[in-house]
Design a protein around this motif. Structure first.
Motif, PDB file in Angstrom:
ATOM      1  N   ARG A 150       5.858  -1.204   9.327  1.00 55.64           N
ATOM      2  CA  ARG A 150       5.060  -0.440   8.361  1.00 55.64           C
ATOM      3  C   ARG A 150       4.092  -1.327   7.587  1.00 55.64           C
ATOM      4  O   ARG A 150       3.083  -0.848   7.083  1.00 55.64           O
ATOM      5  CB  ARG A 150       6.010   0.284   7.387  1.00 55.64           C
ATOM      6  N   SER A 151       4.386  -2.605   7.490  1.00 58.62           N
ATOM      7  CA  SER A 151       3.476  -3.520   6.798  1.00 58.62           C
ATOM      8  C   SER A 151       3.736  -4.941   7.281  1.00 58.62           C
ATOM      9  O   SER A 151       4.804  -5.257   7.798  1.00 58.62           O
ATOM     10  CB  SER A 151       3.663  -3.441   5.277  1.00 58.62           C
ATOM     11  N   SER A 163      -1.774  -7.420   2.625  1.00 62.75           N
ATOM     12  CA  SER A 163      -0.703  -6.640   3.253  1.00 62.75           C
ATOM     13  C   SER A 163      -1.386  -5.551   4.064  1.00 62.75           C
ATOM     14  O   SER A 163      -2.210  -4.795   3.515  1.00 62.75           O
ATOM     15  CB  SER A 163       0.211  -6.013   2.205  1.00 62.75           C
ATOM     16  N   HIS A 165      -1.173  -2.412   7.253  1.00 61.21           N
ATOM     17  CA  HIS A 165      -0.296  -1.381   7.805  1.00 61.21           C
ATOM     18  C   HIS A 165      -0.758  -1.074   9.241  1.00 61.21           C
ATOM     19  O   HIS A 165      -1.588  -0.204   9.455  1.00 61.21           O
ATOM     20  CB  HIS A 165      -0.355  -0.123   6.943  1.00 61.21           C
ATOM     21  N   PHE A 185       3.004   5.451  13.858  1.00 60.47           N
ATOM     22  CA  PHE A 185       3.357   4.816  12.584  1.00 60.47           C
ATOM     23  C   PHE A 185       4.524   5.599  11.998  1.00 60.47           C
ATOM     24  O   PHE A 185       4.578   6.833  12.117  1.00 60.47           O
ATOM     25  CB  PHE A 185       2.169   4.836  11.621  1.00 60.47           C
ATOM     26  N   CYS A 187       5.841   7.290   9.247  1.00 65.10           N
ATOM     27  CA  CYS A 187       5.421   7.856   7.962  1.00 65.10           C
ATOM     28  C   CYS A 187       6.597   8.269   7.084  1.00 65.10           C
ATOM     29  O   CYS A 187       6.430   8.471   5.876  1.00 65.10           O
ATOM     30  CB  CYS A 187       4.516   9.064   8.191  1.00 65.10           C
ATOM     31  N   GLU A 214      -1.061   2.931   3.324  1.00 61.25           N
ATOM     32  CA  GLU A 214      -0.428   3.213   4.612  1.00 61.25           C
ATOM     33  C   GLU A 214      -0.695   4.658   5.039  1.00 61.25           C
ATOM     34  O   GLU A 214      -0.936   5.530   4.194  1.00 61.25           O
ATOM     35  CB  GLU A 214       1.080   2.976   4.512  1.00 61.25           C
TER      36      GLU A 214
END
Length: 355
Positions: A150-151, A163, A165, A185, A187, A214
């Motif tokens: 996610r990051s 940072s 995403h 991704f 979520c 994100e």
């Protein structure tokens, strides 16, 4: 009677008697003769039944594996193995994703395969990992073992600037047995639900522009993505039969991760064909058995040549390995170096095809 005549008569009688005696002796000899018959030959012994030919192991219907050579324009060559799985005409085939805790070599996974997952015929390395931890999505039999990243600190932890995403490619098999490759991704990290997107969104390492937030379920194009089995990797290599490897490489943020798009190295990749087949390619590189390796664009070209309309990259380098029939390591992983025997790398995830 005339004496002379009498003498002739007596002589005739004597001669007749002698002739009769000789005939009788001849007849007696004929009667006493034993007729010899030839010795009877014994019946020939039946030839032994030929021993049945030993069964030659083979892949099940719907799976083929072949070795190929890619000829570079500079005269170098690259050896690669192509496995083709025809799921459309052979729905009995099975695809599995295996998380290795601790890391395991693909041959170990083959030898200790979970029989609840069927019988493996092909196993290869799969997603990326750091240390002993997978940093790529893993979904096995409906359970999400590892969510997509996610990051991440860009370009790395030591030289932190942003940072980011990343929205990266993933390969999945849905509940109906169909396959898809999408940009995904996570979520909803609490429930581990992933969403697919029509592109890698607004990230671009080449221009150093990144999404400030994100992606969410409200991001345009977001669709729930719930495969039964899935493996993450990236970048996307082929979309609609066209090479998208370079653009995807920058937008999925792999330059800082060592994927080395523009270098010829060992690679592993998955693709989908128009006629419902899954194709797996593993190539050697770094001089192993004379093999140069492939750039990402060259890998995309090979996949397209073999019919891929969509394809994605997996982890490569020393991790690239393919296990075939009866657990045989088919390629020569680059960790082997100058060793006389091939050396596999332990990896955090594997994929398998079988029945």
């Amino acid at each position: 009677m005339n004496r002379k005549l009498i003498y002739i008569c007596i002589l005739s009688l004597i001669m007749g008697a002698v002739s009769c005696e000789k005939k009788q002796q001849s007849d007696n000899q004929d009667n006493n003769t034993t007729i010899e018959t030839p010795d009877e030959k014994p019946e020939p012994e039946p030839e032994p039944e030929p021993e049945p030919e030993p069964e030659v192991p083979s892949y099940p219907a719907g799976i083929t594996v072949n070795e190929h050579t890619f000829n570079h324009s500079d005269g170098k060559t690259t050896r690669y193995f192509l496995a083709r799985m025809d799921f459309k005409n052979h729905p009995e085939l099975r695809f599995n994703v295996i998380k290795n805790t601790p890391k395991r070599k693909p041959s170990y996974v083959y030898e200790n395969f979970n029989t609840n997952l069927g019988t493996p015929y092909i196993i290869s390395n799969a997603g990326y990992f750091a240390g002993s931890t997978s940093v790529s999505l893993i979904i096995s039999n409906g359970f999400c073992d590892v969510i997509a990243p996610r990051s991440m600190n860009w370009p790395n932890d030591e030289n932190y600037k942003h940072s980011i995403h990343p929205v990266r490619a993933a390969f999945g098999q849905m509940d109906d047995g169909s396959f898809t490759i999408d940009w995904v991704f996570c979520c909803e990290p609490t429930s581990r639900v992933h969403y697919s997107f029509p592109s890698p969104l607004e990230n671009n390492e080449q221009t150093e522009t990144f999404m400030t937030d994100e992606p969410t379920t409200d991001t345009p194009g977001a669709k729930v993505w719930k495969p039964k089995n899935a493996i993450g990797g990236g970048p996307m290599l082929v979309v609609d039969g066209k090479d998208v490897s370079t653009e995807s490489y920058w937008r999925e943020c792999f330059d800082s991760g060592g994927t080395a798009a523009f270098s010829r190295v060992p690679r592993t990749a998955l693709g989908l064909t128009e006629d419902g087949c899954v194709i797996l390619i593993v190539c050697d590189g770094r001089g192993m058995l004379g093999s140069a390796g492939l750039k990402l664009s060259e890998l995309a070209g090979v996949l397209i040549e073999h019919g891929a309309v969509k394809a994605m990259n997996l982890d490569g380098g020393g991790s690239s390995a393919i296990i075939g029939l009866e657990g045989k390591l088919l390629n020569w992983p680059s960790d082997s170096g100058t060793s006389e025997t091939a050396i596999e790398r332990a990896v955090a995830s594997c994929i398998s095809f079988g029945i």
